[in-house]
Each structure stands twice: as C-alpha cells, then as structure tokens.
Motif scaffolding. Sequence first.
Motif, PDB file in Angstrom:
ATOM      1  N   TRP A 124     -26.833 -46.244  -3.329  1.00 21.91           N
ATOM      2  CA  TRP A 124     -26.983 -47.694  -3.253  1.00 21.91           C
ATOM      3  C   TRP A 124     -27.048 -48.334  -4.634  1.00 21.91           C
ATOM      4  N   ARG A 125     -27.464 -47.595  -5.661  1.00 24.01           N
ATOM      5  CA  ARG A 125     -27.556 -48.153  -7.002  1.00 24.01           C
ATOM      6  C   ARG A 125     -26.170 -48.460  -7.572  1.00 24.01           C
ATOM      7  N   LEU A 126     -25.167 -47.702  -7.193  1.00 25.33           N
ATOM      8  CA  LEU A 126     -23.835 -47.876  -7.740  1.00 25.33           C
ATOM      9  C   LEU A 126     -23.085 -49.033  -7.100  1.00 25.33           C
ATOM     10  N   PHE A 127     -23.395 -49.363  -5.879  1.00 27.16           N
ATOM     11  CA  PHE A 127     -22.650 -50.383  -5.167  1.00 27.16           C
ATOM     12  C   PHE A 127     -22.574 -51.716  -5.887  1.00 27.16           C
ATOM     13  N   PRO A 128     -23.665 -52.262  -6.409  1.00 25.10           N
ATOM     14  CA  PRO A 128     -23.557 -53.574  -7.063  1.00 25.10           C
ATOM     15  C   PRO A 128     -22.575 -53.579  -8.225  1.00 25.10           C
ATOM     16  N   THR A 129     -22.519 -52.516  -8.993  1.00 27.37           N
ATOM     17  CA  THR A 129     -21.593 -52.451 -10.117  1.00 27.37           C
ATOM     18  C   THR A 129     -20.153 -52.493  -9.626  1.00 27.37           C
ATOM     19  N   GLN A 130     -19.833 -51.682  -8.654  1.00 26.63           N
ATOM     20  CA  GLN A 130     -18.465 -51.649  -8.140  1.00 26.63           C
ATOM     21  C   GLN A 130     -18.095 -52.964  -7.469  1.00 26.63           C
ATOM     22  N   LEU A 168      -9.670 -45.729 -10.234  1.00 28.32           N
ATOM     23  CA  LEU A 168     -10.632 -45.367 -11.283  1.00 28.32           C
ATOM     24  C   LEU A 168     -11.887 -44.699 -10.733  1.00 28.32           C
ATOM     25  N   ARG A 169     -11.881 -44.300  -9.479  1.00 26.73           N
ATOM     26  CA  ARG A 169     -13.079 -43.763  -8.845  1.00 26.73           C
ATOM     27  C   ARG A 169     -13.598 -42.497  -9.516  1.00 26.73           C
ATOM     28  N   LYS A 170     -12.732 -41.762 -10.227  1.00 25.87           N
ATOM     29  CA  LYS A 170     -13.171 -40.550 -10.921  1.00 25.87           C
ATOM     30  C   LYS A 170     -14.148 -40.863 -12.044  1.00 25.87           C
ATOM     31  N   PHE A 171     -14.080 -42.081 -12.569  1.00 28.48           N
ATOM     32  CA  PHE A 171     -14.937 -42.455 -13.690  1.00 28.48           C
ATOM     33  C   PHE A 171     -16.312 -42.945 -13.257  1.00 28.48           C
ATOM     34  N   PHE A 172     -16.499 -43.148 -11.964  1.00 33.97           N
ATOM     35  CA  PHE A 172     -17.810 -43.519 -11.442  1.00 33.97           C
ATOM     36  C   PHE A 172     -18.559 -42.253 -11.054  1.00 33.97           C
ATOM     37  N   GLN A 173     -19.864 -42.294 -11.197  1.00 30.10           N
ATOM     38  CA  GLN A 173     -20.663 -41.120 -10.870  1.00 30.10           C
ATOM     39  C   GLN A 173     -20.743 -40.889  -9.363  1.00 30.10           C
ATOM     40  N   ARG A 174     -20.688 -41.941  -8.596  1.00 29.65           N
ATOM     41  CA  ARG A 174     -20.831 -41.840  -7.140  1.00 29.65           C
ATOM     42  C   ARG A 174     -19.511 -42.198  -6.452  1.00 29.65           C
ATOM     43  N   SER A 175     -19.552 -42.188  -5.142  1.00 28.39           N
ATOM     44  CA  SER A 175     -18.353 -42.425  -4.352  1.00 28.39           C
ATOM     45  C   SER A 175     -17.908 -43.883  -4.399  1.00 28.39           C
ATOM     46  N   PHE A 176     -16.703 -44.110  -3.975  1.00 30.48           N
ATOM     47  CA  PHE A 176     -16.091 -45.431  -3.913  1.00 30.48           C
ATOM     48  C   PHE A 176     -16.827 -46.261  -2.869  1.00 30.48           C
ATOM     49  N   TYR A 177     -17.251 -47.463  -3.249  1.00 38.55           N
ATOM     50  CA  TYR A 177     -18.135 -48.258  -2.387  1.00 38.55           C
ATOM     51  C   TYR A 177     -17.473 -48.685  -1.084  1.00 38.55           C
ATOM     52  N   PHE A 178     -16.176 -48.918  -1.074  1.00 36.86           N
ATOM     53  CA  PHE A 178     -15.515 -49.404   0.134  1.00 36.86           C
ATOM     54  C   PHE A 178     -15.523 -48.333   1.230  1.00 36.86           C
ATOM     55  N   ILE A 179     -15.538 -47.058   0.837  1.00 39.52           N
ATOM     56  CA  ILE A 179     -15.645 -45.976   1.817  1.00 39.52           C
ATOM     57  C   ILE A 179     -16.993 -46.052   2.517  1.00 39.52           C
ATOM     58  N   LYS A 180     -18.043 -46.393   1.771  1.00 37.33           N
ATOM     59  CA  LYS A 180     -19.372 -46.535   2.374  1.00 37.33           C
ATOM     60  C   LYS A 180     -19.423 -47.754   3.289  1.00 37.33           C
ATOM     61  N   ILE A 181     -18.733 -48.812   2.927  1.00 36.13           N
ATOM     62  CA  ILE A 181     -18.694 -49.996   3.792  1.00 36.13           C
ATOM     63  C   ILE A 181     -17.994 -49.658   5.107  1.00 36.13           C
ATOM     64  N   ILE A 182     -16.919 -48.897   5.017  1.00 38.84           N
ATOM     65  CA  ILE A 182     -16.224 -48.451   6.232  1.00 38.84           C
ATOM     66  C   ILE A 182     -17.147 -47.572   7.071  1.00 38.84           C
ATOM     67  N   ALA A 183     -17.937 -46.712   6.414  1.00 32.76           N
ATOM     68  CA  ALA A 183     -18.885 -45.860   7.143  1.00 32.76           C
ATOM     69  C   ALA A 183     -19.963 -46.695   7.829  1.00 32.76           C
ATOM     70  N   ILE A 184     -20.411 -47.778   7.189  1.00 31.95           N
ATOM     71  CA  ILE A 184     -21.405 -48.665   7.802  1.00 31.95           C
ATOM     72  C   ILE A 184     -20.821 -49.340   9.039  1.00 31.95           C
TER      73      ILE A 184
END
Length: 169
Positions: free
Chosen positions: A9-15, A52-68
Amino acid sequence: MATHERGVWRLFPTQILINLAIAFLWMFLHDTWSTLSFFSGYMIGLIVLFALRKFFQRSFYFIKIIAIVKLFLVFIQELISSSILVIRQVTAPRLKIKPGVFTLETKLEGEWEVTLLALLLSLTPGSIVLQVAEDGKSYQVHAMDIPESRDVVIKAKDKFEKAIMEVTR
C-alpha cells in the motif's frame, strides 16, 4: 500489521501520482483540455508505468486495483448465491434447518487479511463469524443450516482467501 501488507500500500500513491502527472501533462500538451484527452493520457501513463515496473520495488498498482475489483465481484457472486440459498430455506413449506457452530481454518496472515475474511463471511447471508482465534488461524462460524450452509461457507472462504491474497500480496 504484517510487513507485506504495509509495503504494497505504501507504493500505490507514488505510482498513482506519476500516472496522474503523465495524464495531466498529456492533456496540457494537447490543445483540447477534455476528458478524452485526460483519459488517453492516463492510458499512456499506465503503459509507461507498466513498462517501467521493474524499477519499482513492488508490483504494478493497476494489477492490485484489478484484484480489488475481482474481490468485490467474488463477494457479489457469493452474496447472490448465498441469498438464494437462504431464500430457498426460509420459503420452504416446512422449516428444516439445523443451525450450528463449526470451526473454519484459514491460511491468511495478518490482522487486515483475517479481519477482511471475517467481515466478508459475516456479510454473506446464512452465516456469521462468532469468534476469531487468538492466532488468527481459525474462526468459529454460526451457520443457518449446518449440512448445506457449511459447504457453501467453506467454498466461499476458499474463493475469498484466494482473492484477498491477490490484493494483499
């Protein structure tokens, strides 16, 4: 709260902010400030962030939105199917239910995951979570009709666990 829950959840706001910045930049670079221009910029931003998802420490945020969204749809599906089961039991000419309490084991970890599963199970008609074990690995569940409702609750729990793990991990 477990570390994997906080980190995602910490990474989402940045993305999200990067994606919105790309969308606004795209809109400002075009002469037309319209919703369509912003939406196309947002889609461009999604493509750029995905690349550019390889440069982020966590997963791509839109995948998490789809999971939600998927978790929400699984809940709606279980809500409808369990509502039909309860309606069938209540409108039967003779009420032949055997209410009871059973233990339900879970493989979820962390307070957030365990609480979310308990809430989702309680919101589906015909069952309610009475107690969560201290270690968070099992629930005491009251079911309206033990033979039939228990099987429905177990199947719902398996679907919810899978969807919750996609969101939180």
